[in-house]
Scaffold this motif. Structure first.
Motif, PDB file in Angstrom:
ATOM      1  N   MET A 169       0.881  -1.170   0.000  1.00  0.00           N
ATOM      2  CA  MET A 169       0.000   0.000   0.000  1.00  0.00           C
ATOM      3  C   MET A 169       0.916   1.217   0.000  1.00  0.00           C
ATOM      4  N   TRP A 170       0.829   2.021  -1.044  1.00  0.00           N
ATOM      5  CA  TRP A 170       1.722   3.160  -1.219  1.00  0.00           C
ATOM      6  C   TRP A 170       1.080   4.430  -0.681  1.00  0.00           C
ATOM      7  N   LYS A 171       1.914   5.300  -0.107  1.00  0.00           N
ATOM      8  CA  LYS A 171       1.407   6.574   0.406  1.00  0.00           C
ATOM      9  C   LYS A 171       1.029   7.524  -0.725  1.00  0.00           C
ATOM     10  N   GLN A 172       1.925   7.669  -1.699  1.00  0.00           N
ATOM     11  CA  GLN A 172       1.681   8.608  -2.804  1.00  0.00           C
ATOM     12  C   GLN A 172       2.133   8.009  -4.125  1.00  0.00           C
ATOM     13  N   GLY A 173       1.614   6.864  -4.448  1.00  0.00           N
ATOM     14  CA  GLY A 173       1.954   6.213  -5.715  1.00  0.00           C
ATOM     15  C   GLY A 173       3.130   5.262  -5.590  1.00  0.00           C
ATOM     16  N   ARG A 174       3.158   4.308  -6.477  1.00  0.00           N
ATOM     17  CA  ARG A 174       4.185   3.262  -6.495  1.00  0.00           C
ATOM     18  C   ARG A 174       5.578   3.854  -6.681  1.00  0.00           C
ATOM     19  N   ARG A 175       6.523   3.308  -5.959  1.00  0.00           N
ATOM     20  CA  ARG A 175       7.937   3.690  -6.090  1.00  0.00           C
ATOM     21  C   ARG A 175       8.729   2.481  -6.577  1.00  0.00           C
ATOM     22  N   GLU A 176       9.842   2.755  -7.227  1.00  0.00           N
ATOM     23  CA  GLU A 176      10.676   1.685  -7.753  1.00  0.00           C
ATOM     24  C   GLU A 176      11.920   1.404  -6.895  1.00  0.00           C
ATOM     25  N   ASP A 177      12.571   2.458  -6.433  1.00  0.00           N
ATOM     26  CA  ASP A 177      13.841   2.306  -5.706  1.00  0.00           C
ATOM     27  C   ASP A 177      13.567   2.298  -4.203  1.00  0.00           C
ATOM     28  N   VAL A 178      13.172   1.113  -3.687  1.00  0.00           N
ATOM     29  CA  VAL A 178      12.737   0.997  -2.289  1.00  0.00           C
ATOM     30  C   VAL A 178      13.446  -0.146  -1.595  1.00  0.00           C
ATOM     31  N   VAL A 179      13.373  -0.112  -0.270  1.00  0.00           N
ATOM     32  CA  VAL A 179      13.836  -1.221   0.572  1.00  0.00           C
ATOM     33  C   VAL A 179      12.717  -1.548   1.549  1.00  0.00           C
ATOM     34  N   PHE A 180      12.677  -2.804   1.956  1.00  0.00           N
ATOM     35  CA  PHE A 180      11.675  -3.261   2.913  1.00  0.00           C
ATOM     36  C   PHE A 180      12.355  -3.411   4.280  1.00  0.00           C
ATOM     37  N   GLU A 181      11.739  -2.826   5.294  1.00  0.00           N
ATOM     38  CA  GLU A 181      12.342  -2.858   6.625  1.00  0.00           C
ATOM     39  C   GLU A 181      11.290  -3.080   7.681  1.00  0.00           C
TER      40      GLU A 181
END
Length: 63
Positions: free
Chosen positions: A51-63
């Protein structure tokens, strides 16, 4: 002589889970700024959906 109508047995019921509830399990962070950009939710069906805050992002990490 009488005619008979043959019927097939009812098909087996297949349990289909609907998405009823979800819980956030991991934060999704922008790789550069480390700002929270979304959350990864686990649904009662076992599915994982971001669930994105302001649209899908590509360069992310999961923490």
């Amino acid at each position: 002589m009488t005619d008979t109508i043959g019927t097939l047995p009812d098909p087996p019921m297949i349990a289909v889970k609907n998405r009823l509830e979800a819980k956030p399990i991991i934060r999704i962070l922008d790789r550069q700024s480390r700002d929270v950009v979304g959350w990864l939710y686990e649904w009662n069906t076992g599915e994982f959906v971001p669930m994105w805050k302001q649209g899908r992002r590509e360069d992310v990490v999961f923490e």
